[in-house]
Design an enzyme around this catalytic site. Sequence first.
Site, mmCIF file in Angstrom:
data_model
loop_
_atom_site.group_PDB
_atom_site.id
_atom_site.type_symbol
_atom_site.label_atom_id
_atom_site.label_comp_id
_atom_site.label_asym_id
_atom_site.label_seq_id
_atom_site.Cartn_x
_atom_site.Cartn_y
_atom_site.Cartn_z
ATOM 1 C CD GLU A 100 32.506 30.121 -27.795
ATOM 2 O OE1 GLU A 100 31.598 30.266 -28.620
ATOM 3 O OE2 GLU A 100 32.330 29.652 -26.645
ATOM 4 C CE LYS A 136 17.684 41.971 -39.734
ATOM 5 N NZ LYS A 136 18.278 43.155 -40.318
ATOM 6 C CG ASP A 160 20.833 41.099 -41.508
ATOM 7 O OD1 ASP A 160 21.390 41.205 -40.404
ATOM 8 O OD2 ASP A 160 20.011 41.918 -41.948
ATOM 9 C CG HIS A 180 35.402 26.482 -23.763
ATOM 10 N ND1 HIS A 180 35.093 27.504 -24.628
ATOM 11 C CD2 HIS A 180 34.639 25.427 -24.139
ATOM 12 C CE1 HIS A 180 34.151 27.099 -25.471
ATOM 13 N NE2 HIS A 180 33.863 25.830 -25.198
HETATM 14 C C1 LIG Z 1 37.601 20.711 -27.977
HETATM 15 C C2 LIG Z 1 37.170 19.282 -28.246
HETATM 16 C C3 LIG Z 1 36.834 19.155 -29.755
HETATM 17 C C4 LIG Z 1 38.294 18.336 -27.891
HETATM 18 O O1 LIG Z 1 37.847 17.034 -28.103
HETATM 19 P P1 LIG Z 1 38.736 15.746 -27.709
HETATM 20 O O2 LIG Z 1 37.964 14.581 -28.181
HETATM 21 O O3 LIG Z 1 39.090 15.799 -26.281
HETATM 22 O O4 LIG Z 1 40.049 16.034 -28.544
HETATM 23 P P2 LIG Z 1 41.019 15.127 -29.419
HETATM 24 O O5 LIG Z 1 42.367 15.776 -29.292
HETATM 25 O O6 LIG Z 1 40.881 13.665 -29.097
HETATM 26 O O7 LIG Z 1 40.485 15.369 -30.906
HETATM 27 C C5 LIG Z 1 39.290 14.827 -31.363
HETATM 28 C C6 LIG Z 1 38.870 15.574 -32.602
HETATM 29 O O8 LIG Z 1 38.449 16.917 -32.272
HETATM 30 C C7 LIG Z 1 38.890 17.818 -33.285
HETATM 31 N N1 LIG Z 1 39.894 18.740 -32.709
HETATM 32 C C8 LIG Z 1 40.459 18.655 -31.498
HETATM 33 N N2 LIG Z 1 41.298 19.695 -31.306
HETATM 34 C C9 LIG Z 1 41.263 20.433 -32.410
HETATM 35 C C10 LIG Z 1 41.900 21.631 -32.813
HETATM 36 N N3 LIG Z 1 42.748 22.292 -32.026
HETATM 37 N N4 LIG Z 1 41.624 22.133 -34.037
HETATM 38 C C11 LIG Z 1 40.759 21.503 -34.848
HETATM 39 N N5 LIG Z 1 40.114 20.360 -34.533
HETATM 40 C C12 LIG Z 1 40.359 19.838 -33.325
HETATM 41 C C13 LIG Z 1 39.478 16.962 -34.386
HETATM 42 O O9 LIG Z 1 38.449 16.580 -35.278
HETATM 43 C C14 LIG Z 1 39.994 15.781 -33.609
HETATM 44 O O10 LIG Z 1 40.139 14.621 -34.408
HETATM 45 P P3 LIG Z 1 41.504 14.363 -35.272
HETATM 46 O O11 LIG Z 1 41.421 15.268 -36.428
HETATM 47 O O12 LIG Z 1 42.654 14.687 -34.375
HETATM 48 O O13 LIG Z 1 41.409 12.904 -35.634
HETATM 49 C C15 LIG Z 1 35.909 18.874 -27.423
HETATM 50 O O14 LIG Z 1 36.218 18.870 -26.048
HETATM 51 C C16 LIG Z 1 34.713 19.754 -27.616
HETATM 52 O O15 LIG Z 1 34.061 19.733 -28.659
HETATM 53 N N6 LIG Z 1 34.343 20.553 -26.627
HETATM 54 C C17 LIG Z 1 33.164 21.401 -26.726
HETATM 55 C C18 LIG Z 1 33.599 22.746 -27.118
HETATM 56 C C19 LIG Z 1 32.445 23.521 -27.735
HETATM 57 O O16 LIG Z 1 31.558 23.007 -28.385
HETATM 58 N N7 LIG Z 1 32.483 24.820 -27.571
HETATM 59 C C20 LIG Z 1 31.468 25.626 -28.207
HETATM 60 C C21 LIG Z 1 31.241 26.811 -27.481
HETATM 61 S S1 LIG Z 1 30.403 26.519 -25.957
HETATM 62 C C22 LIG Z 1 29.298 27.821 -25.895
HETATM 63 O O17 LIG Z 1 29.572 28.865 -26.438
HETATM 64 C C23 LIG Z 1 27.932 27.550 -25.459
HETATM 65 C C24 LIG Z 1 27.586 26.984 -24.088
HETATM 66 C C25 LIG Z 1 28.511 25.870 -23.657
HETATM 67 O O18 LIG Z 1 27.556 27.978 -23.092
HETATM 68 C C26 LIG Z 1 26.151 26.484 -24.361
HETATM 69 C C27 LIG Z 1 25.604 25.621 -23.284
HETATM 70 O O19 LIG Z 1 24.988 26.163 -22.342
HETATM 71 O O20 LIG Z 1 25.743 24.405 -23.426
HETATM 72 N N1 LIG Z 2 14.076 45.960 -46.089
HETATM 73 C C1 LIG Z 2 14.019 45.402 -44.897
HETATM 74 O O1 LIG Z 2 13.058 45.587 -44.131
HETATM 75 C C2 LIG Z 2 15.106 44.512 -44.441
HETATM 76 C C3 LIG Z 2 16.255 44.395 -45.170
HETATM 77 N N2 LIG Z 2 17.265 43.556 -44.767
HETATM 78 C C4 LIG Z 2 18.423 43.515 -45.646
HETATM 79 O O2 LIG Z 2 17.954 43.009 -46.886
HETATM 80 C C5 LIG Z 2 19.074 42.551 -47.635
HETATM 81 C C6 LIG Z 2 18.688 41.266 -48.308
HETATM 82 O O3 LIG Z 2 17.518 41.490 -49.027
HETATM 83 P P1 LIG Z 2 17.295 40.696 -50.369
HETATM 84 O O4 LIG Z 2 15.960 41.074 -50.856
HETATM 85 O O5 LIG Z 2 17.601 39.265 -50.165
HETATM 86 O O6 LIG Z 2 18.505 41.178 -51.268
HETATM 87 P P2 LIG Z 2 18.686 42.414 -52.229
HETATM 88 O O7 LIG Z 2 17.887 43.595 -51.837
HETATM 89 O O8 LIG Z 2 20.157 42.585 -52.383
HETATM 90 O O9 LIG Z 2 18.023 41.898 -53.583
HETATM 91 C C7 LIG Z 2 18.395 40.734 -54.185
HETATM 92 C C8 LIG Z 2 17.869 40.761 -55.598
HETATM 93 O O10 LIG Z 2 18.656 39.911 -56.392
HETATM 94 C C9 LIG Z 2 17.925 39.609 -57.564
HETATM 95 N N3 LIG Z 2 18.228 38.216 -57.940
HETATM 96 C C10 LIG Z 2 19.136 37.873 -58.883
HETATM 97 N N4 LIG Z 2 19.209 36.541 -58.985
HETATM 98 C C11 LIG Z 2 18.333 36.015 -58.101
HETATM 99 C C12 LIG Z 2 17.982 34.695 -57.736
HETATM 100 N N5 LIG Z 2 18.542 33.643 -58.299
HETATM 101 N N6 LIG Z 2 17.073 34.523 -56.771
HETATM 102 C C13 LIG Z 2 16.494 35.572 -56.157
HETATM 103 N N7 LIG Z 2 16.775 36.851 -56.477
HETATM 104 C C14 LIG Z 2 17.704 37.087 -57.430
HETATM 105 C C15 LIG Z 2 16.443 39.811 -57.218
HETATM 106 O O11 LIG Z 2 16.000 40.847 -58.045
HETATM 107 P P3 LIG Z 2 14.445 40.972 -58.459
HETATM 108 O O12 LIG Z 2 13.697 41.275 -57.193
HETATM 109 O O13 LIG Z 2 14.421 42.066 -59.425
HETATM 110 O O14 LIG Z 2 14.007 39.676 -59.009
HETATM 111 C C16 LIG Z 2 16.485 40.198 -55.751
HETATM 112 O O15 LIG Z 2 15.489 41.100 -55.393
HETATM 113 C C17 LIG Z 2 20.204 42.367 -46.647
HETATM 114 O O16 LIG Z 2 21.151 43.362 -46.856
HETATM 115 C C18 LIG Z 2 19.534 42.553 -45.299
HETATM 116 O O17 LIG Z 2 20.424 43.047 -44.362
HETATM 117 C C19 LIG Z 2 17.122 42.765 -43.665
HETATM 118 C C20 LIG Z 2 15.980 42.810 -42.913
HETATM 119 C C21 LIG Z 2 14.925 43.743 -43.195
#
Ligand SMILES: CC(C)(COP(=O)([O-])OP(=O)([O-])OC[C@H]1O[C@@H](n2cnc3c(N)ncnc32)[C@H](O)[C@@H]1OP(=O)([O-])[O-])[C@@H](O)C(=O)NCCC(=O)NCCSC(=O)C[C@@](C)(O)CC(=O)[O-]
Ligand SMILES: NC(=O)C1=CN([C@@H]2O[C@H](COP(=O)(O)OP(=O)(O)OC[C@H]3O[C@@H](n4cnc5c(N)ncnc54)[C@H](OP(=O)(O)O)[C@@H]3O)[C@@H](O)[C@H]2O)C=CC1
Length: 414
Positions: A107, A238, A313, A409
């Site tokens: 996006e 989920k 996940d 956008h």
């Molecule tokens: C796009 C901006 C940031 C412009 O923002 P601006 O203030 O007009 O731009 P600017 O040129 O003055 O730049 C300001 C700062 O923005 C950053 N920036 C600016 N351009 C860039 C770039 N190309 N690459 C990396 N960083 C950038 C950067 O930090 C920059 O500072 P600088 O570094 O220049 O001092 C702003 O208008 C904005 O944040 N818009 C919102 C966009 C957004 O959040 N989109 C997310 C997806 S929306 C969606 O999926 C969900 C939605 C919307 O449907 C949910 C809902 O219902 O609300």
């Molecule tokens: N089974 C299900 O119903 C579901 C499974 N998933 C999937 O499960 C996976 C993640 O499960 P998850 O149990 O996290 O991972 P894993 O099954 O990969 O197991 C991770 C293992 O790492 C070991 N481990 C080593 N170091 C550490 C530490 N510092 N802290 C904790 N554990 C450590 C533990 O072994 P030990 O237990 O021997 O201590 C732990 O069980 C993902 O792939 C996800 O997509 C997602 C949703 C549902």
Amino acid sequence: MTSRNDLSREKKELLEDVISGKVSFHKLDSMTDKKTAVMLRRFALEDGMDFNFDHIQNFSIDVEDASKRNIENMVGAIQIPLGIASSLKVNGEFAEGTFQIPLATTEGALVASVNRGCSVITKSGGANVRIFRDLMTRAPVFRLENVIRSKEFADWLQDPDVLSRMKAKASETTRFGELVDVQVFVTGNTVHVRFSYDTKDAMGMNMVTIATDAVLSLIKDEFGAIPVSLSGNMCTDKKPAAINSILGRGKTVVADVTIPAKLVEERLKCKPETMVEVNYRKNLLGSARAGSLGYNAHAANIIAAMYLACGQDPAHVVEGSSAITTMELAPYGDLYCSVTLPAMAIGTVGGGTNLGPQSDCLRLLGVKGSGNPPGSNSKKLAEIIACAVLAGELSLIGAQAAGHLARAHAELGR
Ligand SMILES: CC(C)(COP(=O)([O-])OP(=O)([O-])OC[C@H]1O[C@@H](n2cnc3c(N)ncnc32)[C@H](O)[C@@H]1OP(=O)([O-])[O-])[C@@H](O)C(=O)NCCC(=O)NCCSC(=O)C[C@@](C)(O)CC(=O)[O-]
Ligand SMILES: NC(=O)C1=CN([C@@H]2O[C@H](COP(=O)(O)OP(=O)(O)OC[C@H]3O[C@@H](n4cnc5c(N)ncnc54)[C@H](OP(=O)(O)O)[C@@H]3O)[C@@H](O)[C@H]2O)C=CC1
């Protein structure tokens, strides 16, 4: 790159067997090495098509490893562009310092937005963040004879001696996991039991599923209740669910920041009071009217992009995005903003965290693998993600307050 014509005679014969259906896709794994199996499945898919796969065969993921724990019938990998929102200052208990935020997305404008939010937070002294709860849940469902047995079962489950025996049983299945809490929900003769575990650095769903299965055998032996299903949907894994928003699931994390009014005007190009107004009427009233579980603008964008980058996940974006964003005027007309994320299911070991590209991103954040002490790495990751969500909310609400959303956008997203 090997082409179909380069295959040895033996492999060509195996491919013919796959194409004819004599050998199924998943049987290939035990008939040849995993890399060849991936390639033969791809050639089989191409057979009879008028195109070749030009992209999905290009990847650096370790096929042996991925085929063992992450994927079945592997044929290749999908690439998603990875961008960086730079220099986010985080004042957490586990994450303390400045972080470069990896975001995998298609996006346009998203990384720019989070980048802008990060700069505003960092210039304001950083985001504060704390974790309030950290327990992963699994909730099997039981059918009892009648409500009298439901009550006996509920009482039995809450007996402290029974709880310690269940804890001991669960601990036989895991070195790191620990059963902490058991909650009972009765609906007539149906009983849901929500088990909550500390899973340390693992997201924990495999861990808690295996541990709960062991606890079920104890319940069957001692009380005689047999589960209808190991998962009874009150976990809730989920699916959008109020229980996760209210009681929490995985990590419950809250982040906030106060932005000086001058900085809001300079960087977000609007006034704090306009952002407060947009947040109230959009994130709060709009979400309430829509019956939403998430009272935020786009937490899902940041959660999804960071989960993909960091080997989480992706289906857990569902509960991860049920966040609440608040904005209010602080003293001197500054802007106070917070995000509350009740259910972040994340880990730094297990799942997709071992894959090469995802490991790169976890290393970038300094959270790869087991923390010292265990659990500290996944908590650090949770704090960083929550602050990145805060950055996204600030920038997008700022853009909507300034009337810049469509323009941004149009310029960056098409
Ligand atoms: C796009 C901006 C940031 C412009 O923002 P601006 O203030 O007009 O731009 P600017 O040129 O003055 O730049 C300001 C700062 O923005 C950053 N920036 C600016 N351009 C860039 C770039 N190309 N690459 C990396 N960083 C950038 C950067 O930090 C920059 O500072 P600088 O570094 O220049 O001092 C702003 O208008 C904005 O944040 N818009 C919102 C966009 C957004 O959040 N989109 C997310 C997806 S929306 C969606 O999926 C969900 C939605 C919307 O449907 C949910 C809902 O219902 O609300
Ligand atoms: N089974 C299900 O119903 C579901 C499974 N998933 C999937 O499960 C996976 C993640 O499960 P998850 O149990 O996290 O991972 P894993 O099954 O990969 O197991 C991770 C293992 O790492 C070991 N481990 C080593 N170091 C550490 C530490 N510092 N802290 C904790 N554990 C450590 C533990 O072994 P030990 O237990 O021997 O201590 C732990 O069980 C993902 O792939 C996800 O997509 C997602 C949703 C549902």
